[in-house]
Motif scaffolding. Sequence first.
Motif, PDB file in Angstrom:
ATOM      1  N   SER A   1       0.814  -1.222   0.000  1.00  0.00           N
ATOM      2  CA  SER A   1       0.000   0.000   0.000  1.00  0.00           C
ATOM      3  C   SER A   1       0.843   1.266   0.000  1.00  0.00           C
ATOM      4  CB  SER A   1      -0.925  -0.002   1.222  1.00  0.00           C
ATOM      5  OG  SER A   1      -1.830  -1.079   1.148  1.00  0.00           O
TER       6      SER A   1
ATOM      7  N   SER B   1      -7.006  -3.729  -5.975  1.00  0.00           N
ATOM      8  CA  SER B   1      -6.120  -4.042  -4.848  1.00  0.00           C
ATOM      9  C   SER B   1      -6.539  -5.318  -4.133  1.00  0.00           C
ATOM     10  CB  SER B   1      -6.104  -2.891  -3.839  1.00  0.00           C
ATOM     11  OG  SER B   1      -5.323  -3.227  -2.703  1.00  0.00           O
TER      12      SER B   1
ATOM     13  N   CYS C   1      -8.005   1.367   0.911  1.00  0.00           N
ATOM     14  CA  CYS C   1      -9.232   1.889   0.301  1.00  0.00           C
ATOM     15  C   CYS C   1      -9.791   3.040   1.134  1.00  0.00           C
ATOM     16  CB  CYS C   1     -10.267   0.766   0.176  1.00  0.00           C
ATOM     17  SG  CYS C   1     -11.801   1.275  -0.633  1.00  0.00           S
TER      18      CYS C   1
ATOM     19  N   LYS D   1     -10.291   6.831  -0.236  1.00  0.00           N
ATOM     20  CA  LYS D   1     -11.639   7.393  -0.312  1.00  0.00           C
ATOM     21  C   LYS D   1     -11.846   8.581   0.624  1.00  0.00           C
ATOM     22  CE  LYS D   1     -13.391   4.789  -3.512  1.00  0.00           C
ATOM     23  NZ  LYS D   1     -13.877   5.380  -4.799  1.00  0.00           N
TER      24      LYS D   1
ATOM     25  N   VAL E   1     -12.258   1.990  -6.792  1.00  0.00           N
ATOM     26  CA  VAL E   1     -11.416   0.950  -6.210  1.00  0.00           C
ATOM     27  C   VAL E   1     -12.138  -0.396  -6.260  1.00  0.00           C
ATOM     28  CG1 VAL E   1     -10.252   0.128  -4.123  1.00  0.00           C
ATOM     29  CG2 VAL E   1     -10.276   2.588  -4.651  1.00  0.00           C
TER      30      VAL E   1
ATOM     31  N   LEU F   1     -11.726  -4.205  -4.833  1.00  0.00           N
ATOM     32  CA  LEU F   1     -10.992  -5.015  -3.865  1.00  0.00           C
ATOM     33  C   LEU F   1     -11.080  -6.496  -4.236  1.00  0.00           C
ATOM     34  CD1 LEU F   1     -11.969  -3.368  -0.440  1.00  0.00           C
ATOM     35  CD2 LEU F   1      -9.825  -3.102  -1.713  1.00  0.00           C
TER      36      LEU F   1
ATOM     37  N   ALA G   1     -15.383   0.978  -1.203  1.00  0.00           N
ATOM     38  CA  ALA G   1     -14.975   0.198  -2.382  1.00  0.00           C
ATOM     39  C   ALA G   1     -16.100   0.226  -3.412  1.00  0.00           C
ATOM     40  CB  ALA G   1     -14.661  -1.239  -1.978  1.00  0.00           C
TER      41      ALA G   1
ATOM     42  N   TYR H   1     -16.298  -5.480  -5.230  1.00  0.00           N
ATOM     43  CA  TYR H   1     -15.656  -6.420  -4.312  1.00  0.00           C
ATOM     44  C   TYR H   1     -15.688  -7.791  -4.991  1.00  0.00           C
ATOM     45  CZ  TYR H   1     -14.654  -8.385   0.343  1.00  0.00           C
ATOM     46  OH  TYR H   1     -14.085  -9.007   1.420  1.00  0.00           O
TER      47      TYR H   1
END
Length: 257
Positions: A35, A52, A65, A69, A79, A81, A99, A102
């Motif tokens: 990160s 990520s 995240c 954000k 983003v 995840l 996010a 997902y």
Amino acid sequence: MMTPAVLLIDDNEDILEFLTDELQEKYTLFTATNSEDALALLLQESIQLIVSDVMMPGMDGFELCRTIKTDFDYSHIPVILLTAKNTLQSKIEGLEIGADAYIEKPFSPAHLQVQIANLLNNRSKLREYFASSPLVHIKSMAHSKSDEHFLETLHEAIYRNMDNTELDVEHLSRIMNMSRPTLYRKIKGISHLTPHELINITRLKKAAGLLAEGQYKIFEIAAMTGFQSQNNFGRSFLKQFGMTPTEYARVKKEENL
């Protein structure tokens, strides 16, 4: 034509290589194995989407995240995840911190491709809709509360100085109390427009509203919205909205009959 810049973050080099193989034909890729390196990359590159992993040493994907954000400079970046945690609770946590998607491991590369394409296309459509529709508000492009607040503040700053023909990014950055590079980067990140282009579109949208009211002559509206001449205003309006101010005023008048 430049391809969208996507940042891939995973501490597993094999997964990074796999993702790179899958995505490199459609996107300009940047990679990071943690990160901290990812955040450093965001300072250097104009990233349009982030993929990520969640499980990483140090700052994990959830915390990354959350950091992105809640950071004014990056909160507009979508983003995705990726996680081996397939519990409902972890999915809820990912969405609660902002996010945009997902995806559970193992995942289908096609699924990831579709998610990336959808997020980028949806943002692109919103930007196009804003730019081409005379009466659509700037905040229609916002994807977070902080971006909505920024766009509303920016909109008000341009409106208050609408009649200033010299209004530019220098003036705007002083009004917004932001550095010129930060303001430029934020406007570009959300709208894909330069500050100059956004100021011009905002002028034209204000002009469209005045034309729809039908209370002013076109030369008056041109002056009220900061155009140096009626001819310049007319050319800009036609280029942006596909019709002349006169045609637009007539259409609006007919709609109101």
